[in-house]
Design a protein around this motif. Structure first.
Motif, PDB file in Angstrom:
ATOM      1  N   GLU A 195       0.851  -1.192   0.000  1.00 19.67           N
ATOM      2  CA  GLU A 195       0.000   0.000   0.000  1.00 19.67           C
ATOM      3  C   GLU A 195       0.885   1.239   0.000  1.00 19.67           C
ATOM      4  OE1 GLU A 195      -3.602   1.970   2.660  1.00 19.67           O
ATOM      5  OE2 GLU A 195      -2.767   0.034   3.161  1.00 19.67           O
ATOM      6  N   SER A 196       0.870   1.982  -1.095  1.00 19.00           N
ATOM      7  CA  SER A 196       1.812   3.086  -1.261  1.00 19.00           C
ATOM      8  C   SER A 196       1.568   4.211  -0.271  1.00 19.00           C
ATOM      9  CB  SER A 196       1.729   3.622  -2.694  1.00 19.00           C
ATOM     10  OG  SER A 196       0.428   4.118  -2.957  1.00 19.00           O
ATOM     11  N   ASN A 197       0.344   4.390   0.202  1.00 20.31           N
ATOM     12  CA  ASN A 197       0.047   5.521   1.076  1.00 20.31           C
ATOM     13  C   ASN A 197       0.571   5.330   2.495  1.00 20.31           C
ATOM     14  OD1 ASN A 197      -1.261   6.914  -0.942  1.00 20.31           O
ATOM     15  ND2 ASN A 197      -3.251   5.992  -0.482  1.00 20.31           N
ATOM     16  N   ILE A 221       6.142   1.303  -0.078  1.00 16.82           N
ATOM     17  CA  ILE A 221       6.622   0.208  -0.910  1.00 16.82           C
ATOM     18  C   ILE A 221       5.570  -0.081  -1.968  1.00 16.82           C
ATOM     19  CG2 ILE A 221       7.457  -2.164  -0.926  1.00 16.82           C
ATOM     20  CD1 ILE A 221       8.081  -1.877   2.018  1.00 16.82           C
ATOM     21  N   ASN A 222       5.991  -0.149  -3.225  1.00 17.18           N
ATOM     22  CA  ASN A 222       5.045  -0.310  -4.326  1.00 17.18           C
ATOM     23  C   ASN A 222       5.491  -1.432  -5.251  1.00 17.18           C
ATOM     24  OD1 ASN A 222       3.371   2.353  -3.952  1.00 17.18           O
ATOM     25  ND2 ASN A 222       5.531   2.942  -3.802  1.00 17.18           N
ATOM     26  N   ASN A 223       4.554  -2.271  -5.637  1.00 14.97           N
ATOM     27  CA  ASN A 223       4.792  -3.336  -6.599  1.00 14.97           C
ATOM     28  C   ASN A 223       4.089  -2.952  -7.892  1.00 14.97           C
ATOM     29  OD1 ASN A 223       4.933  -5.665  -8.106  1.00 14.97           O
ATOM     30  ND2 ASN A 223       4.487  -7.030  -6.393  1.00 14.97           N
ATOM     31  N   ILE A 224       4.881  -2.507  -8.875  1.00 15.52           N
ATOM     32  CA  ILE A 224       4.313  -2.035 -10.128  1.00 15.52           C
ATOM     33  C   ILE A 224       4.784  -2.963 -11.245  1.00 15.52           C
ATOM     34  CG2 ILE A 224       4.045  -0.082 -11.687  1.00 15.52           C
ATOM     35  CD1 ILE A 224       2.979   0.429  -8.864  1.00 15.52           C
ATOM     36  N   SER A 225       3.890  -3.822 -11.679  1.00 16.82           N
ATOM     37  CA  SER A 225       4.188  -4.747 -12.785  1.00 16.82           C
ATOM     38  C   SER A 225       5.438  -5.568 -12.526  1.00 16.82           C
ATOM     39  CB  SER A 225       4.333  -3.968 -14.104  1.00 16.82           C
ATOM     40  OG  SER A 225       3.143  -3.260 -14.396  1.00 16.82           O
ATOM     41  N   GLY A 226       5.598  -5.986 -11.287  1.00 17.50           N
ATOM     42  CA  GLY A 226       6.751  -6.812 -10.942  1.00 17.50           C
ATOM     43  C   GLY A 226       7.978  -6.033 -10.538  1.00 17.50           C
TER      44      GLY A 226
END
Length: 411
Positions: A185-187, A191-196
């Motif tokens: 959860e970016s908010n 930490i962000n998982n964007i297309s792997g």
């Protein structure tokens, strides 16, 4: 007859903390936490271990002192009144705190004052855990100060710092994500998982792992860069998304080794697979250091060189005659044992060896000078004796002339 109520389980209530599930300080040190933790003092505790919920102790490598204590300051706590009860303390396995103080910053009704919650700064404490109910208030800052421990020479061990506040947090808040929350959860976590691609501090990672506006720390571990074929991968330094400023890479075949470039892809520094270092060249010709260019240094030492030419001054040393030296020069065009210009051009010279040979020639020249000095002194002595003899002959000749002249007058 009276009835007895019995319960199979004791529950945490507003007035009785049974477990650590309402510890406000879980992961207080993490960047995604709303809390901030600072530690001062020459002696240091592992801050990561103080708030992770795992009771593995952190031990200082040196003792805190009264003049230089360990101070752990936690700020940004929820502004929630303790109401029926809140509890503060610490625990450890060994090397418990003997002298310490715990303070809280009370923000209730804009009081904004530091209150002493527990003070053992002037008397020893002898247990491996400490817990105390805090005075009524809303504590937005906590300060743990440790002056002395029960370990070797006063070293300190602490497993966990805690502030149990049943009305301030949900159970295990900060330690375990709730069922409806996502670790990506970016908010909240950053930490962000964007297309792997994993982004930390960025929502648009372009690589498998991208860290923005922060540092990457690896403790007691390794970073592996594994490539394919003979290229094991690169470590590239660049400005923005272009303009390569530097590069470190390796090869596993051919000219295998570690390469460093200050800008382009041509190596400026090379360490081959035998540990030889090349500067401006990948071919050290088997030497520990190879440099393609000029070198400047304040001092160069050739250590442990054998056969230094002191033997020139030994009694059994056969000094070549000057005639022999002249014949060798006429025949070879150089001094004996000195490499030719062609040999130097093709193979270079070893500084230790050439300096030894040049010193040998200087020492031989010194012997020639000494020898000539002796011969010159002998010649001067002979010349002096000859002059004295000539003077004597001159005096005798003068007497003979006088006698002849006298005889001529008498006739």
């Amino acid at each position: 007859m009276c009835s007895i109520d019995s319960y199979a389980q004791v529950f945490t209530t507003n007035q009785t903390p049974i477990g650590m599930e309402h510890n406000v300080l879980f992961h207080a040190n993490r960047s995604e936490s709303s809390l901030t933790v600072t530690q001062t003092g020459a002696a240091q505790l592992d801050v990561d271990a103080l708030f992770d919920g795992r009771l593995s102790p952190s031990y200082t490598v040196m003792p805190p002192t009264l003049a230089d204590p360990i101070v752990v300051l936690i700020e940004g706590l929820p502004n929630v009144h303790s109401q029926a009860g809140a509890w503060i303390g610490w625990s450890t396995r060994y090397w418990e705190a003997r002298r310490f103080k715990i303070e809280g910053y009370n923000s209730y009704s804009s009081a904004n004052t530091w209150n002493v919650i527990a003070d053992h700064s002037s008397q020893d404490y002898a247990e491996r855990k400490f817990i105390k109910k805090v005075p009524a208030g809303s504590y937005t800052k906590l300060r743990f100060t440790f002056y002395d421990g029960a370990g070797t020479n006063g070293r300190l061990g602490v497993s966990e710092l805690f502030y149990i506040h049943p009305e301030a947090v949900t159970p295990y808040q900060g330690l375990i994500a709730g069922a409806s929350s996502s670790l990506w959860e970016s908010n909240s976590s950053g930490i962000n998982n964007i297309s792997g691609n994993i982004g930390i501090g960025t929502t648009t990672p372009t690589q498998k792992l991208e860290v923005a506006n922060g540092s990457l720390l690896v403790k007691s571990g390794n970073i592996y860069i594994t490539g394919v074929a003979n290229d094991a991968g690169d470590l590239i330094f660049q400005k923005g998304t272009s303009d390569q400023l530097g590069r470190i890479w390796t090869q596993t075949s051919g000219d295998s080794g570690l390469y460093l470039s200050s800008g382009d892809n041509a190596p400026d520094l090379t360490i081959d697979d035998t540990g030889n270092v090349g500067v401006g060249t990948t071919n050290t010709q088997g030497f520990k250091l190879g440099v393609n260019g000029k070198i400047v240094a304040t001092e160069v030492k050739v250590a442990g060189y054998p056969n230094w030419p002191d033997f020139v001054f030994y009694n059994d040393y056969k000094l070549p005659t000057l005639e022999e030296v002249e014949n060798h020069i006429n025949e070879k065009g150089r001094l004996k044992d000195i490499p030719s210009a062609k040999e130097v051009e093709e193979n270079g010279v070893f500084l230790g060896e050439i300096n030894s040979k040049l010193l040998q020639k200087i020492e031989e020249l010194t012997l020639y000078v000494i020898q000539q000095e002796k011969e010159l002194k002998q010649a001067k002595k002979k010349a002096k004796l000859a002059n004295e003899a000539l003077n004597q002959l001159g005096k005798r000749f003068s007497k003979l002339e006088a006698q002849v002249e006298k005889l001529n007058k008498n006739q």
